[in-house]
Design a protein around this motif. Structure first.
Motif, PDB file in Angstrom:
ATOM      1  N   THR A 495       0.814  -1.215   0.000  1.00  0.00           N
ATOM      2  CA  THR A 495       0.000   0.000   0.000  1.00  0.00           C
ATOM      3  C   THR A 495       0.849   1.267   0.000  1.00  0.00           C
ATOM      4  N   GLU A 496       2.106   1.157   0.404  1.00  0.00           N
ATOM      5  CA  GLU A 496       3.015   2.305   0.404  1.00  0.00           C
ATOM      6  C   GLU A 496       4.060   2.200  -0.702  1.00  0.00           C
ATOM      7  N   ASN A 497       3.813   1.313  -1.665  1.00  0.00           N
ATOM      8  CA  ASN A 497       4.718   1.131  -2.817  1.00  0.00           C
ATOM      9  C   ASN A 497       6.134   0.737  -2.379  1.00  0.00           C
ATOM     10  N   LYS A 498       6.223  -0.067  -1.347  1.00  0.00           N
ATOM     11  CA  LYS A 498       7.507  -0.605  -0.899  1.00  0.00           C
ATOM     12  C   LYS A 498       7.523  -2.078  -1.304  1.00  0.00           C
ATOM     13  N   LEU A 499       8.094  -2.362  -2.467  1.00  0.00           N
ATOM     14  CA  LEU A 499       7.945  -3.686  -3.060  1.00  0.00           C
ATOM     15  C   LEU A 499       9.217  -4.521  -2.998  1.00  0.00           C
ATOM     16  N   TRP A 500      10.044  -4.298  -1.999  1.00  0.00           N
ATOM     17  CA  TRP A 500      11.201  -5.156  -1.850  1.00  0.00           C
ATOM     18  C   TRP A 500      10.855  -6.317  -0.910  1.00  0.00           C
ATOM     19  N   PRO A 501      11.475  -7.483  -1.122  1.00  0.00           N
ATOM     20  CA  PRO A 501      11.142  -8.655  -0.306  1.00  0.00           C
ATOM     21  C   PRO A 501      11.644  -8.493   1.127  1.00  0.00           C
ATOM     22  N   THR A 502      10.848  -8.980   2.063  1.00  0.00           N
ATOM     23  CA  THR A 502      11.249  -8.943   3.474  1.00  0.00           C
ATOM     24  C   THR A 502      11.951 -10.225   3.895  1.00  0.00           C
ATOM     25  N   GLU A 503      12.001 -11.200   2.995  1.00  0.00           N
ATOM     26  CA  GLU A 503      12.743 -12.434   3.251  1.00  0.00           C
ATOM     27  C   GLU A 503      13.606 -12.742   2.035  1.00  0.00           C
ATOM     28  N   ASP A 504      14.687 -13.461   2.261  1.00  0.00           N
ATOM     29  CA  ASP A 504      15.602 -13.813   1.174  1.00  0.00           C
ATOM     30  C   ASP A 504      14.936 -14.842   0.266  1.00  0.00           C
ATOM     31  N   LEU A 505      14.599 -14.438  -0.953  1.00  0.00           N
ATOM     32  CA  LEU A 505      13.924 -15.333  -1.895  1.00  0.00           C
ATOM     33  C   LEU A 505      14.887 -16.210  -2.672  1.00  0.00           C
ATOM     34  N   SER A 506      16.177 -15.956  -2.538  1.00  0.00           N
ATOM     35  CA  SER A 506      17.142 -16.670  -3.373  1.00  0.00           C
ATOM     36  C   SER A 506      17.245 -18.146  -3.010  1.00  0.00           C
ATOM     37  N   SER A 507      16.824 -18.527  -1.805  1.00  0.00           N
ATOM     38  CA  SER A 507      16.909 -19.943  -1.411  1.00  0.00           C
ATOM     39  C   SER A 507      15.704 -20.731  -1.920  1.00  0.00           C
ATOM     40  N   ARG A 525      24.174  -7.981  -7.443  1.00  0.00           N
ATOM     41  CA  ARG A 525      23.515  -9.275  -7.613  1.00  0.00           C
ATOM     42  C   ARG A 525      24.542 -10.391  -7.865  1.00  0.00           C
ATOM     43  N   THR A 526      25.767 -10.192  -7.528  1.00  0.00           N
ATOM     44  CA  THR A 526      26.798 -11.170  -7.888  1.00  0.00           C
ATOM     45  C   THR A 526      26.656 -12.469  -7.120  1.00  0.00           C
ATOM     46  N   THR A 527      26.014 -12.444  -5.958  1.00  0.00           N
ATOM     47  CA  THR A 527      25.779 -13.679  -5.202  1.00  0.00           C
ATOM     48  C   THR A 527      24.322 -13.733  -4.771  1.00  0.00           C
ATOM     49  N   GLN A 528      23.769 -14.946  -4.701  1.00  0.00           N
ATOM     50  CA  GLN A 528      22.402 -15.175  -4.233  1.00  0.00           C
ATOM     51  C   GLN A 528      21.409 -14.212  -4.877  1.00  0.00           C
ATOM     52  N   THR A 529      21.346 -14.281  -6.187  1.00  0.00           N
ATOM     53  CA  THR A 529      20.491 -13.368  -6.944  1.00  0.00           C
ATOM     54  C   THR A 529      19.019 -13.636  -6.666  1.00  0.00           C
ATOM     55  N   CYS A 530      18.266 -12.568  -6.353  1.00  0.00           N
ATOM     56  CA  CYS A 530      16.821 -12.677  -6.129  1.00  0.00           C
ATOM     57  C   CYS A 530      16.069 -12.348  -7.416  1.00  0.00           C
ATOM     58  N   ILE A 531      14.904 -12.966  -7.571  1.00  0.00           N
ATOM     59  CA  ILE A 531      14.030 -12.560  -8.665  1.00  0.00           C
ATOM     60  C   ILE A 531      13.404 -11.210  -8.306  1.00  0.00           C
ATOM     61  N   GLY A 532      12.861 -10.531  -9.313  1.00  0.00           N
ATOM     62  CA  GLY A 532      12.276  -9.225  -9.084  1.00  0.00           C
ATOM     63  C   GLY A 532      13.310  -8.116  -9.212  1.00  0.00           C
ATOM     64  N   ALA A 533      12.865  -6.882  -9.001  1.00  0.00           N
ATOM     65  CA  ALA A 533      13.728  -5.722  -9.195  1.00  0.00           C
ATOM     66  C   ALA A 533      14.654  -5.462  -8.019  1.00  0.00           C
ATOM     67  N   TYR A 534      14.343  -6.072  -6.852  1.00  0.00           N
ATOM     68  CA  TYR A 534      15.115  -5.779  -5.648  1.00  0.00           C
ATOM     69  C   TYR A 534      15.847  -7.023  -5.147  1.00  0.00           C
ATOM     70  N   GLN A 535      17.088  -6.830  -4.761  1.00  0.00           N
ATOM     71  CA  GLN A 535      17.773  -7.823  -3.956  1.00  0.00           C
ATOM     72  C   GLN A 535      17.232  -7.752  -2.526  1.00  0.00           C
ATOM     73  N   PHE A 536      17.313  -8.852  -1.815  1.00  0.00           N
ATOM     74  CA  PHE A 536      16.911  -8.855  -0.411  1.00  0.00           C
ATOM     75  C   PHE A 536      17.862  -7.985   0.385  1.00  0.00           C
ATOM     76  N   ILE A 537      17.304  -7.050   1.153  1.00  0.00           N
ATOM     77  CA  ILE A 537      18.105  -6.142   1.972  1.00  0.00           C
ATOM     78  C   ILE A 537      17.701  -6.338   3.429  1.00  0.00           C
ATOM     79  N   PRO A 538      18.537  -6.970   4.249  1.00  0.00           N
ATOM     80  CA  PRO A 538      18.181  -7.127   5.664  1.00  0.00           C
ATOM     81  C   PRO A 538      18.062  -5.764   6.340  1.00  0.00           C
ATOM     82  N   ASN A 539      16.947  -5.544   7.031  1.00  0.00           N
ATOM     83  CA  ASN A 539      16.710  -4.304   7.785  1.00  0.00           C
ATOM     84  C   ASN A 539      16.972  -3.051   6.954  1.00  0.00           C
ATOM     85  N   PRO A 540      16.269  -2.906   5.814  1.00  0.00           N
ATOM     86  CA  PRO A 540      16.526  -1.743   4.957  1.00  0.00           C
ATOM     87  C   PRO A 540      16.083  -0.451   5.640  1.00  0.00           C
TER      88      PRO A 540
END
Length: 540
Positions: A495-507, A525-540
């Motif tokens: 709802t706030e247009n924050k579309l990055w994953p909150t969990e690591d999808l690469s596994s 994205r050189t390691t553990q590449t996530c699908i989508g436009a965002y890499q997983f960012i812990p505690n962004p």
């Protein structure tokens, strides 16, 4: 009967003694109470009127009072205007309309309240040169010399205004895009951008020095190139937008945020409406569209945030649809976010579009509509749609367009989606709409598509051969989310247009090797590449 007559007599007597034809107001000497001591009006552009803001005034005393004077501190010279309890104030210029500056003997009942409505229109030259704030105060002057004030504060922002001229008949300048299928001219109120505008100078180079405010449609003429610098801010008025002609080009040169501060959008190019109040920050349909008619291969959009349009990007070869022209409009879109469009985020018709790190969310019909054939390639993109409807989709792909009396067909030569997320609130967020020529031997058109390593919300496709799970030829290593629990991308806050994953999808949903080594925020994205436009960012 006598009892009834006695009752009526007593009732009438009580009514006559309890009713008052008027009130006795005494000049006020009591403190008034306000629902705020300062009214902050949101940022406005120079000489553009603000929204209306509201102040509530309370008389907590047991007295009916008359306030001798309510006025703006700067009096007739103030750039603010107020309306007090429905009144417009003294008529300083004898126009028959109050000027909203000074009010005399304003009455307010005991234990009652009234509203004061506030607006402002100011030039930046009148603001404080150090912080561009324009200030004043509403003064409530009482009979005992008591003066109560409510401060008014507005930020005035200077801008470059692009607008159509009007002739001596008060008719606006228009731009033409030829004739429609009925031979009628296709015209928009607007103006051609010029390199030598007498007021704005070079209108084909939008810098980050001042914001731009566009009225009507600004058109990049044939043979010209519009360059938009990193950090530029462009605001479109209602029913306004930008048109890139068939032989013109557009280059939007936004850049990534600092690596240590992904929320810093200072280098992003932002296209939005011209209402700057918080109330309008996420309201769809405030302005028109960016029309990309250009068939040149030099069109590029990088690090653009576009929001609150009717259609974000309209990419098609010309108007009207269906004219015979083998050259298709072309554009490369990267690291771009499109939000809150009333109809469609990107609407492409028989176009060539290459996109990566594209995010589109919350659109009335479709986030992406790749229609009437063409060639489309999207990598590492996130298409989501939670619009409050039962019919919206995240992605629509088709090879035809049907009007009231005609079906236009065009080959869909490619619709390739790799490492993408196609998700939303409905059960089927992908719609593949292939024209069915039927058994009459009518025309047909190519319908070529491929989804690879992509998460798609699909359910109840009734074994349609175009879709998963029946079709494993056009879907390679894809993840089918049949409900909100299976393969949920767990995006931060839709709802706030924050579309990055909150969990690591690469596994659970590992991406294939990608040639795009950075995500939309510039994260590797050189390691553990996530699908989508965002890499997983812990505690962004």
């Amino acid at each position: 009967m006598r009892k009834l007559l006695l009752f009526l007599a007593v009732f009438t007597s009580l009514m006559l003694t309890s009713c008052r034809d008027d009130f006795e107001f005494e000049p006020s000497t009591v403190q008034l109470r306000f629902n705020r001591d300062t009214v902050y009006l949101d940022t406005v552009f120079t000489n553009i009127g603000s929204s209306t803001y509201r102040l509530k005034v309370y008389n907590d005393s047991d007295k009916d009072i008359s306030i001798p004077t309510i006025q703006l501190g700067k009096g007739a010279n103030s750039n603010y205007r107020i309306m007090v309890d429905g009144m417009t104030g003294e008529d300083a210029d004898n126009s028959g309309i109050g000027d909203g500056k000074i009010f005399r003997n304003v009455e307010l009942l005991a234990k009652d309240s009234m509203f004061v409505f506030i607006e402002v229109t100011s030039d930046v030259a009148d603001a404080n040169p150090s912080d561009f704030l324009y200030t004043d105060a509403i003064e409530f002057r009482h009979a005992n010399s008591l003066v109560q004030k409510v401060e008014l504060v507005t930020l005035i922002q200077d801008a470059i205004f692009i607008y159509p001229e009007r002739d001596n008949q008060n008719v606006y300048e228009t731009i033409s895009l030829g004739l429609d299928e009925n031979g009628q001219p296709i015209e928009f109120i607007g103006s051609n951008l010029s390199e030598n505008d007498p007021v704005n100078g070079d209108e084909l180079h939008w810098t980050n020095q001042k914001p731009y405010v566009v009225y009507g449609y600004a058109m990049v003429p044939n043979g010209k190139n519009l360059v938009v610098d990193a950090g530029a801010r462009v605001h479109f008025h209602a029913n306004s937008g930008l048109i890139v002609s068939q032989n013109a080009s557009l280059q939007i040169n936004g850049t990534a945020p600092p690596s240590n501060d992904p929320s810093n959008l200072s280098n992003e190019v932002i296209f939005e409406g011209d209402r700057l109040e918080n109330l309008y920050s996420d309201v769809p349909g405030q302005w028109g569209a960016i029309m990309m008619l250009s068939k040149l291969n030099t069109n590029s959009i990088n690090h653009l945030t576009l929001k609150n349009a009717t259609v974000g990007l309209l990419i098609q070869k010309r108007l009207p649809v269906g004219e015979d022209d083998s050259q298709q409009p072309q554009v490369t879109i990267s690291n771009t976010q499109i939000y809150n469009c009333a109809n469609v985020g990107i609407l492409a018709r028989d176009a060539v579009v290459n996109g990566h790190n594209v995010v589109i969310n919350n659109c009335g019909q479709a986030s992406l509509a790749a229609t009437l054939g063409g060639s489309y390639t999207f990598d590492h993109s996130t298409f989501n749609n939670n619009w409050n409807s039962s019919r919206q989709v995240a992605v629509l792909v088709s090879n035809y367009l049907e009007t009231s009396d005609t079906v236009y067909l065009s080959d869909l030569n490619a619709a390739n989606f790799t490492n993408c997320i196609i998700y939303g609130s409905n059960q089927n967020m992908l719609r593949l709409d292939k024209y069915n020529a039927g058994t009459t031997g009518g025309p047909d058109a190519t319908f070529a598509y491929q989804f690879t390593h992509t998460l798609i919300r699909l359910n109840n496709t009734n074994n349609n051969p175009l879709y998963l799970p029946t079709n494993t030829t056009n879907f390679t290593n894809c993840y089918q989310a049949t409900n909100s629990q299976t393969f949920n991308p767990k995006l931060k806050k839709i709802t706030e247009n924050k579309l990055w994953p909150t969990e690591d999808l690469s596994s659970t949903m590992p991406a294939i090797t990608s040639s795009f080594t950075q995500d939309i925020l510039g994260k590797s994205r050189t390691t553990q590449t996530c699908i989508g436009a965002y890499q997983f960012i812990p505690n962004p």
